[in-house]
Design a protein around this motif. Structure first.
Motif, PDB file in Angstrom:
ATOM      1  N   UNK A 117      -2.584   1.949  10.869  1.00  0.00           N
ATOM      2  CA  UNK A 117      -2.052   1.846   9.498  1.00  0.00           C
ATOM      3  C   UNK A 117      -1.947   3.247   8.885  1.00  0.00           C
ATOM      4  N   UNK A 118      -2.951   4.109   9.157  1.00  0.00           N
ATOM      5  CA  UNK A 118      -2.903   5.483   8.629  1.00  0.00           C
ATOM      6  C   UNK A 118      -1.637   6.190   9.122  1.00  0.00           C
ATOM      7  N   UNK A 119      -1.363   6.079  10.436  1.00  0.00           N
ATOM      8  CA  UNK A 119      -0.198   6.786  10.989  1.00  0.00           C
ATOM      9  C   UNK A 119       1.100   6.254  10.367  1.00  0.00           C
ATOM     10  N   UNK A 120       1.182   4.936  10.266  1.00  0.00           N
ATOM     11  CA  UNK A 120       2.410   4.335   9.705  1.00  0.00           C
ATOM     12  C   UNK A 120       2.597   4.764   8.243  1.00  0.00           C
ATOM     13  N   UNK A 121       1.490   4.847   7.521  1.00  0.00           N
ATOM     14  CA  UNK A 121       1.575   5.249   6.108  1.00  0.00           C
ATOM     15  C   UNK A 121       2.042   6.699   5.978  1.00  0.00           C
ATOM     16  N   UNK A 122       1.518   7.543   6.863  1.00  0.00           N
ATOM     17  CA  UNK A 122       1.904   8.955   6.806  1.00  0.00           C
ATOM     18  C   UNK A 122       3.395   9.103   7.090  1.00  0.00           C
ATOM     19  N   UNK A 123       3.886   8.247   7.967  1.00  0.00           N
ATOM     20  CA  UNK A 123       5.305   8.327   8.312  1.00  0.00           C
ATOM     21  C   UNK A 123       6.182   7.753   7.197  1.00  0.00           C
ATOM     22  N   UNK A 124       5.766   6.611   6.656  1.00  0.00           N
ATOM     23  CA  UNK A 124       6.666   5.873   5.760  1.00  0.00           C
ATOM     24  C   UNK A 124       6.313   5.979   4.265  1.00  0.00           C
TER      25      UNK A 124
ATOM     26  N   UNK B 212       0.875  -1.168   0.000  1.00  0.00           N
ATOM     27  CA  UNK B 212       0.000   0.000   0.000  1.00  0.00           C
ATOM     28  C   UNK B 212       0.914   1.220   0.000  1.00  0.00           C
ATOM     29  N   UNK B 213       0.509   2.243  -0.748  1.00  0.00           N
ATOM     30  CA  UNK B 213       1.393   3.396  -0.898  1.00  0.00           C
ATOM     31  C   UNK B 213       0.559   4.671  -1.004  1.00  0.00           C
ATOM     32  N   UNK B 214       1.117   5.781  -0.481  1.00  0.00           N
ATOM     33  CA  UNK B 214       0.445   7.065  -0.708  1.00  0.00           C
ATOM     34  C   UNK B 214       1.371   8.015  -1.460  1.00  0.00           C
ATOM     35  N   UNK B 215       2.385   7.460  -2.120  1.00  0.00           N
ATOM     36  CA  UNK B 215       3.280   8.316  -2.905  1.00  0.00           C
ATOM     37  C   UNK B 215       2.589   8.668  -4.213  1.00  0.00           C
ATOM     38  N   UNK B 216       2.890   9.866  -4.711  1.00  0.00           N
ATOM     39  CA  UNK B 216       2.388  10.229  -6.037  1.00  0.00           C
ATOM     40  C   UNK B 216       3.067   9.302  -7.038  1.00  0.00           C
ATOM     41  N   UNK B 217       2.293   8.723  -7.880  1.00  0.00           N
ATOM     42  CA  UNK B 217       2.892   7.764  -8.801  1.00  0.00           C
ATOM     43  C   UNK B 217       2.040   7.646 -10.053  1.00  0.00           C
ATOM     44  N   UNK B 218       2.633   8.022 -11.169  1.00  0.00           N
ATOM     45  CA  UNK B 218       1.919   7.932 -12.446  1.00  0.00           C
ATOM     46  C   UNK B 218       0.590   8.679 -12.400  1.00  0.00           C
ATOM     47  N   UNK B 219       0.542   9.837 -11.703  1.00  0.00           N
ATOM     48  CA  UNK B 219      -0.679  10.634 -11.649  1.00  0.00           C
ATOM     49  C   UNK B 219      -1.652  10.176 -10.574  1.00  0.00           C
TER      50      UNK B 219
ATOM     51  N   UNK C 269       5.010   4.081   2.250  1.00  0.00           N
ATOM     52  CA  UNK C 269       4.679   2.756   1.691  1.00  0.00           C
ATOM     53  C   UNK C 269       4.764   1.728   2.791  1.00  0.00           C
ATOM     54  N   UNK C 270       3.947   0.683   2.655  1.00  0.00           N
ATOM     55  CA  UNK C 270       4.049  -0.456   3.576  1.00  0.00           C
ATOM     56  C   UNK C 270       3.845  -1.729   2.775  1.00  0.00           C
ATOM     57  N   UNK C 271       4.582  -2.768   3.151  1.00  0.00           N
ATOM     58  CA  UNK C 271       4.342  -4.054   2.499  1.00  0.00           C
ATOM     59  C   UNK C 271       3.214  -4.773   3.245  1.00  0.00           C
ATOM     60  N   UNK C 272       2.695  -5.812   2.636  1.00  0.00           N
ATOM     61  CA  UNK C 272       1.635  -6.598   3.258  1.00  0.00           C
ATOM     62  C   UNK C 272       2.066  -7.110   4.634  1.00  0.00           C
ATOM     63  N   UNK C 273       3.298  -7.579   4.717  1.00  0.00           N
ATOM     64  CA  UNK C 273       3.783  -8.116   6.001  1.00  0.00           C
ATOM     65  C   UNK C 273       3.853  -7.032   7.057  1.00  0.00           C
ATOM     66  N   UNK C 274       4.327  -5.858   6.656  1.00  0.00           N
ATOM     67  CA  UNK C 274       4.419  -4.757   7.628  1.00  0.00           C
ATOM     68  C   UNK C 274       3.036  -4.399   8.159  1.00  0.00           C
ATOM     69  N   UNK C 275       2.069  -4.364   7.254  1.00  0.00           N
ATOM     70  CA  UNK C 275       0.713  -4.026   7.676  1.00  0.00           C
ATOM     71  C   UNK C 275       0.192  -5.082   8.659  1.00  0.00           C
ATOM     72  N   UNK C 276       0.449  -6.353   8.357  1.00  0.00           N
ATOM     73  CA  UNK C 276      -0.001  -7.426   9.261  1.00  0.00           C
ATOM     74  C   UNK C 276       0.541  -7.185  10.666  1.00  0.00           C
TER      75      UNK C 276
END
Ligand code: ADP
Length: 668
Positions: free
Chosen positions: A623-630, A496-503, A632-639
């Motif tokens: 998950x929201x907080x971790x995403x804002x910090x990082x 999962x990612x919140x980086x700008x990517x391909x628009x 991107x997260x992998x499936x394992x990290x989210x678990x």
């Protein structure tokens, strides 16, 4: 000059008739061939013609013999070897190619047969090159098999001597022609260098047919995890071909074709080349669309171009024929009545060529490729033809990392590529895109006159952030909503990612394990994952944004389309009536009753999604907080974030776990 040569020269000088001169010239030709040729020919003939047959031929007990050789270059030397084996009794016709004008007759043959000679025909394609009379009389037919590694080692040992490197036993020389092998094993060379040259020649043959705009060596099939099912298929074909060469199974037991489908640049052509290298067979690359475009458009020319392509593959058989853009072959069911008459001969000819190439012993493996599998006529996928369609999609994070490493070669060996790989997954980057990124990064470093650094590659992948903190937060909430809802209904998360990517402002790549037949429960799960983004915004921010809708590939458009197809196409709604293809079902929304039913189910699923997120709110927020910090997260990290977020996810909506396919629910 040795006495041996002198004898031959004398024979030439003293020849009184054309026939004598011809024999003497042939003798000279044989003696001046590299030693390796003589050794090689003796070995393969000894293997093909056993003691018993040899005696029978010498006694004249067998009147006609057909010998099939691996390629035209073998015909003459094998013919000569057989002649010296049988002696004067033999009348040998060796054909290295199809005679000009296609007249296959041999004027002398009937006379020679009447004289009681043993007629021997030697050719790569006997049925197309030898006199019909000989073919019909031949009681015995033998095949000379192309030399394997063991034989090549023997030839090197006998003609060059010296220590033979161990890796020689892994050579796959089957695809080299007679002339290539004998040129590579020259009398004065040494064994180590010869083995290296043979290996390089094999690689060139598997890798350079057609245009490759990538000069790197091919990736190894074993390592290419990004291909998923296609890799499994290719590995098993490789093993089958090895078994066939050992004589354990026949050509008819082999899965001789498939259609690879997926977006351009996902490495379908590359896979065919990798398979060729792994099996040690040449690959002929062609494109049906190009073939049509490059011929004048007259049917005759199109048919000729098709035949030429198949002929090339057959001449190199066993070989792989890669036919790209196979959807360009018109579909006889949809071309319309007038066009049907026009196209029928081309289509008919194509299937005849295909069946012919795939059915003969040691024939052609045909791999079709398309990015429009829906346009492929079922006749192409029939058993005995290309049979199965295998999807090749954009790679996951581990796959992208492998592709990056491949194109980087030894560069950035210490660099951590995981984050960049994830961003590439977020934008759905294909192997071709990754290759371009690495190339651009290398160019950047070269222009700056220094070795490549990680920042060069980052510059190709990471997009500048232009959103406000508030917008970023909403994006993190939206994506986390997809993730929590998706996991709750049994999907698995790649990244999962919140980086700008391909628009795009973010993405969650989820997939739902399904069998080949998807159930209502599973489709509802997919819709709930899609609605999770909007539901999370509503839950945590008080009101949703328009981000879930607006485009034909938006969360709302896809959810609506799926529910409509459940109702009107798949028999998974209120009615069993089939009213449209799944992708066309949304067009029925004009009907008030239908619209009401779809809307009702969508509302229900949305409410259930809100309930799920509500029950898992601590996990969602973590998950929201971790995403804002990082970012991107992998499936394992989210678990692991979910596990440590006190909210032990209980009461997961139970989903029947099934192996098999996965239903992609990547959400933007
Ligand atoms: P397709 O046939 O699916 O359109 P290609 O096989 O032509 O794609 O891929 C184009 C180029 O992209 C390849 O030559 C290669 O450089 C790169 N590429 C694609 N997929 C991969 C992969 N899995 N590993 C390494 N390189 C890849």
């Amino acid at each position: 000059m040795s006495d041996d040569y002198q004898d031959t020269i004398d024979m030439i000088l003293e020849a009184a008739t054309f026939g004598e001169l011809n024999t003497a010239m042939k003798d000279l030709h044989m003696k001046t061939r590299p030693l390796s040729a003589a050794v090689l020919v003796d070995l393969v003939v000894a293997r093909a013609i056993g003691e018993e047959l040899r005696d029978q031929l010498r006694r004249g007990g067998t009147k006609a013999l057909v010998v099939e050789v691996p390629d035209g270059g073998w015909a003459e030397p094998i013919g000569d070897a057989i002649k010296s084996l049988i002696g004067d009794l033999a009348y040998v016709i060796a054909r290295s190619s199809i005679p000009r004008g296609n007249d296959l007759n041999d004027g002398m043959l009937p006379k020679k047969l009447r004289e009681g000679r043993v007629a021997v025909g030697v050719a790569a394609q006997p049925d197309r090159t030898l006199p019909p009379l000989l073919l019909s009389l031949a009681e015995v037919r033998v095949a000379v098999v192309a030399p394997d590694a063991e034989m090549i080692i023997e030839v090197i040992r006998k003609s060059q001597g010296g220590r033979i490197p161990k890796e020689a036993s892994t050579l796959m020389p089957e695809m080299l022609s007679f002339d290539e092998i004998t040129a590579l094993i020259d009398r004065n060379g040494n064994a180590v260098e010869t083995v290296r040259r043979i290996r390089a020649a094999i690689e060139r043959k598997t890798g350079t047919n057609g245009s490759r705009n990538d000069s790197r060596p091919l990736p190894r099939l074993e390592d290419a995890i990004e291909y998923g099912d296609a890799r499994t298929w290719a590995l098993s074909l490789r093993d089958d071909i090895a078994d066939m060469r050992k004589g354990l199974i026949g050509w008819e037991d082999i899965d001789r074709g498939c259609v690879l489908h997926g977006p351009p640049g996902t490495g379908k052509t590359l896979l065919a080349r990798m398979l060729g290298e792994a099996c040690g067979v040449p690959v002929v690359v062609s494109s049906i669309a190009e073939l049509f475009a490059n011929s004048s458009g007259y049917l005759n020319d199109v048919i000729k171009a098709l035949r030429k392509t198949f002929d090339e593959a057959r001449a190199k058989a066993p070989s792989i024929l890669f036919l790209d853009e196979i959807n360009a072959l018109p579909n006889i069911d949809t071309v319309g009545d007038r066009n049907k008459d026009y196209w029928a001969p081309v289509i008919f000819d194509f299937y005849t060529l295909l069946d012919g190439a795939m059915s003969v012993r040691d024939g052609v493996i045909v791999i079709g490729a398309t990015n429009r599998i829906e346009d492929i006529h079922p006749a192409l996928l029939r058993p005995g033809r290309l049979e199965r369609a295998i999807h090749v999609g954009a790679p996951d994070a581990a796959g992208v990392e492998r592709i990056m490493r491949h194109h980087l070669g030894g560069d950035l060996a210490d660099g951590d590529l995981e984050n960049l790989a994830i961003q590439n997954v977020a934008r759905g980057a294909t192997g071709a895109v990754v290759m371009e990124q690495v190339r651009a990064a290398r160019r950047l470093a070269r222009r700056a006159g220094r070795p490549m650094v990680l920042a060069d590659l980052e510059a190709q992948i990471v997009e500048e952030e232009t959103r406000t903190p508030e917008e970023l937060r909403r994006s993190a909430i939206h994506e986390s909503g997809h993730v929590i809802a998706g996991l709750a209904v049994g999907s698995t998360l790649d990244i999962v990612s919140i980086a700008m990517s391909g628009g795009n402002g973010g993405c969650a790549r989820l997939s739902m394990p399904t069998g080949t037949l998807v159930t209502r429960h599973q489709l509802e799960g997919v819709v709930m994952s899609l609605l999770g983004g909007r539901a999370a915004e509503q839950l945590l921010m008080g009101e949703p944004s328009q981000g879930a809708g607006g485009a034909t590939d938006s969360d709302l458009a896809r959810s609506t389309g799926m529910v409509a197809s459940m109702e009107a196409s798949l028999g998974l709604g209120h009615s069993l009536l089939f009213r449209a293809l799944p992708e066309d079902a949304w067009q029925l929304l004009r009907e008030p009753d239908f619209r009401r039913r779809v809307e009702k189910l969508l509302d229900e699923l949305y409410q259930r999604t809100i309930d799920i997120l509500h029950a898992r709110r601590p996990a969602l927020e973590a998950v929201v907080e971790a995403l804002l910090k990082r970012r991107f997260l992998t499936g394992e990290e989210v678990e692991s974030i979910i596990e440590s977020s006190e909210s032990v996810v209980e009461n997961r909506e139970s989903m029947p776990a099934q192996g098999g396919q996965r239903q992609p629910v990547a959400t933007g």
